[in-house]
Design an enzyme around this catalytic site. Structure first.
Site, PDB file in Angstrom:
ATOM      1  N   SER A  95       0.862  -1.184   0.000  1.00  0.00           N
ATOM      2  CA  SER A  95       0.000   0.000   0.000  1.00  0.00           C
ATOM      3  C   SER A  95       0.892   1.225   0.000  1.00  0.00           C
ATOM      4  CB  SER A  95      -0.901   0.009   1.236  1.00  0.00           C
ATOM      5  OG  SER A  95      -1.872  -1.001   1.125  1.00  0.00           O
ATOM      6  N   LYS A 170      -7.432   2.005  -2.770  1.00  0.00           N
ATOM      7  CA  LYS A 170      -7.079   1.658  -1.395  1.00  0.00           C
ATOM      8  C   LYS A 170      -7.096   2.894  -0.500  1.00  0.00           C
ATOM      9  CE  LYS A 170      -5.334  -0.656   2.159  1.00  0.00           C
ATOM     10  NZ  LYS A 170      -4.045  -1.297   2.356  1.00  0.00           N
ATOM     11  N   LYS A 238       0.275   6.187   7.921  1.00  0.00           N
ATOM     12  CA  LYS A 238       1.034   6.168   6.661  1.00  0.00           C
ATOM     13  C   LYS A 238       0.095   6.276   5.469  1.00  0.00           C
ATOM     14  CE  LYS A 238       1.674   2.551   4.333  1.00  0.00           C
ATOM     15  NZ  LYS A 238       1.899   1.186   3.839  1.00  0.00           N
TER      16      LYS A 238
END
Lengths: 296, 296
Positions: A95, A170, A238
Site C-alpha cells: 500500500s 485503497k 502512513k
C-alpha cells in the site's frame, strides 16, 4: 507459473504460502533470513536478491511496507527490474502512494516490463485465509494473467483503472475507514459522557443510516477496551499521509482526512501507534477525560 | 387511548394518521389550519391550542422543528403543560438538544406530569409507512405505556436512558451520518480526480471495512447527481449545532463534528440547505472543482 516473491513480512509470508499451495513455483527474497527460511520450508526457493528472484520468474510480486521500500525492491541496483526480462510482469501489492506506483510503472515500461499496483485490504487473518480484497491498477491483459494468482490470495479482485488506480482505491477506502472510526469515537464519547450506556446507543443506531462495517467491527472493541491489532494506527497514518500527498499533487484539499491524519500523528506520538485503529476513538476520549465503557 | 398531537408538519401528519389507523382518539393542534384539516378528515378532532389538546388527553405528543418550538408548544402559555392534568404524559418526538429536553422534563415533573423525549429517524417515507426508528429517554413505566403508540408509528423503539437520552442517541446517530457522508465525499472526489470511475471504486470498497449504510444510500445519489431530499442539509446542520452545544455544556470537544458543522454552514449559505444531505459531498467537490461523475 514461475513467481518471484519479494517481502516476506506479516502479510507477505502467508500470501507466498497460498501461492505455493495453489501449485506455483516460488523464488523468494527478504533481507530477513528467518522469514525466507520459513517460506523455503513450505517449498519456495531462496534468492540472494529481488533481482535474482525476478530473473527466474514470469511474474514478480513485491509486498513491502511503503513507497521507499518499493522503490528499493523494484528500482534499486539489486531490485526486481534489474533482473526482469522484457515481457515479464512486476506486481506491487504494497500500500503506497499512487504517485510512486506511477513512477515505478514508468520505469518498468521503459525496460519493456509490465507493471501493476495491487494493494490489498483485510490484514493478516485474511492473508492467511486467502480472502484478501485486491484493488488493482494496470492493463486488462496483466489483470487477466494475474487472475489465478489473485484467486489464490484473495476472495475478490477489482481492476480499478490504469497503474496507480489500485492505490487510489485503497486510499479512498482508508480515508473512509479512518474518518468513520473517528466519527464513531466522538459519538460514543458524547453519549457516554451524557450518562448513557454506549452498548445501548450502539444497538439503537446500528440498524439505521449510521450503521457501518466500522461501527459493527470497532464499537464493540472500544466498549470492551480491546485495542489488540488488527490494523495498527501507525500504518493507517502512513496511508492517510499517502492520501494527502497524492491529493495535494492533484490540487485536491481533504480537510477531514487532514484533521484525522493529525489525530493519528498525536496518537503515534503518545505511544499508541501499535494499537488497533479502533483506538482512534481514544483521542476523543482523552480530550474530554471520558472512557467509553459500560456503566457500573 | 385519548391522545393529543401537536405539530402536523411533514413528519407529524403521517405519524398522527398512523395513530388514528391503530384505533386511537386524537385531538390535534397546529397553527397551520390546512394541516389540521388534513388530519381532521382522517378522524382527528381539532383543538384551538396545544393546551386544549393536552386537556383532553392521557398522552400528548409534540412533533415540531427545534427546541424553541418545543418550549413554546409545551411550556408556553397556550402550551400542553398548561392543559395537562397531573398523572398524564407528554412525549416530545422532535429532534432537539438534550439540554432543552431535560429543562422541559423538569418543568413537567414540577407539575406532576411525566415527560419523555423520543426523537425519530427515518424521515418522511418511514413516517408514512410507520417504520420510524424511535430513540427514547424517560422512565421504564412511561416507555411501557408508550409501547403500543410507538409500534403504530415505528418499527423499532429503544429506551436509551432517562429524559434527554433519546436526543443524545439521536445526536450520536446524526454525528456519525454527517461525518460518514463527508468522508465519502473526500474519498470519491480523490478517486474521480485521479481519473477513476467512482462507481467502480464504490463497488470495490463497499463490501469491506469502508462499507456503510451511508455509502450504499448516498454514493449512488452523488454519482447520479441526484440531491432530492430525503433529509435536508439545513436540518442536519441544526442537529450538529445541537450536538455541539450539548457537548460543550458537558466539556466534550468534538473536532470532526465541528468541522462538518461548518461545512454545512457553508453549504446552507451557498443556497444548498434544501438539498438532500448526500450533497455534503459537494463541499469537497467545490474545493477541487471536481464533480463525482462516471467518465464519458
Amino acid at each position: 507459473m514461475d513467481i518471484g516473491f519479494v517481502g516476506l513480512g506479516i502479510m507477505g509470508r502467508p500470501m507466498a504460502r497460498n501461492l505455493l499451495k495453489a501449485g506455483h513455483r516460488l523464488t523468494v527474497y527478504d533481507p530477513d533470513r528467518p522469514s525466507v527460511d520459513a517460506v523455503a520450508e513450505a517449498g519456495a526457493v531462496p534468492a540472494a536478491s529481488a533481482r535474482e528472484a525476478a530473473a527466474r520468474s514470469r511474474v514478480t510480486i513485491t509486498m513491502v511496507p511503503d513507497g521507499p521500500e518499493v522503490e528499493d525492491a523494484i528500482l534499486g541496483p539489486e531490485g526486481a527490474l534489474a533482473g526482469a526480462a522484457a515481457g515479464t510482469v512486476i506486481v506491487d501489492m504494497s500500500s503506497i502512494s499512487p504517485l510512486v506506483a506511477q513512477k515505478v510503472g514508468q520505469a518498468c515500461a521503459a525496460k519493456g516490463v509490465e507493471f501493476m499496483d495491487a494493494p490489498v485490504s483485510g490484514g493478516e487473518p485474511k492473508a492467511v485465509d486467502g480472502t484478501l480484497s485486491i484493488m488493482a491498477g494496470g492493463s486488462p491483459e496483466v489483470f487477466d494473467l494475474m487472475r489465478g494468482l489473485f484467486e489464490a490470495m484473495g476472495s475478490s479482485a477489482v481492476l480499478a483503472g490504469p497503474v496507480g488506480a489500485g492505490n487510489v482505491t485503497k486510499l479512498a477506502n482508508q480515508i473512509i475507514v479512518a474518518v468513520n472510526i473517528a466519527a464513531m469515537g466522538e459519538a460514543l464519547v458524547l453519549a457516554t459522557r451524557a450518562g448513557l450506556d454506549p452498548e445501548t446507543v450502539y444497538q439503537a443506531i446500528r440498524g439505521g443510516l449510521a450503521g457501518s462495517a466500522v461501527l459493527d467491527a470497532k464499537a464493540p472493541m472500544v466498549i470492551a477496551r480491546n485495542f489488540k491489532p488488527g490494523f495498527r494506527i501507525r500504518l493507517h497514518r502512513k496511508d492517510l499521509r499517502n492520501a494527502l500527498s497524492a491529493a495535494e499533487a492533484m490540487g485536491v484539499p481533504l480537510p477531514l482526512t487532514g484533521l484525522v491524519e493529525q489525530i493519528l500523528v498525536s496518537l503515534v506520538a503518545g505511544g499508541r501507534g501499535d494499537l488497533d485503529h479502533s483506538a482512534i476513538a481514544t483521542f476523543a476520549e482523552d480530550m474530554s477525560k471520558t472512557e467509553v465503557r459500560r456503566p457500573g
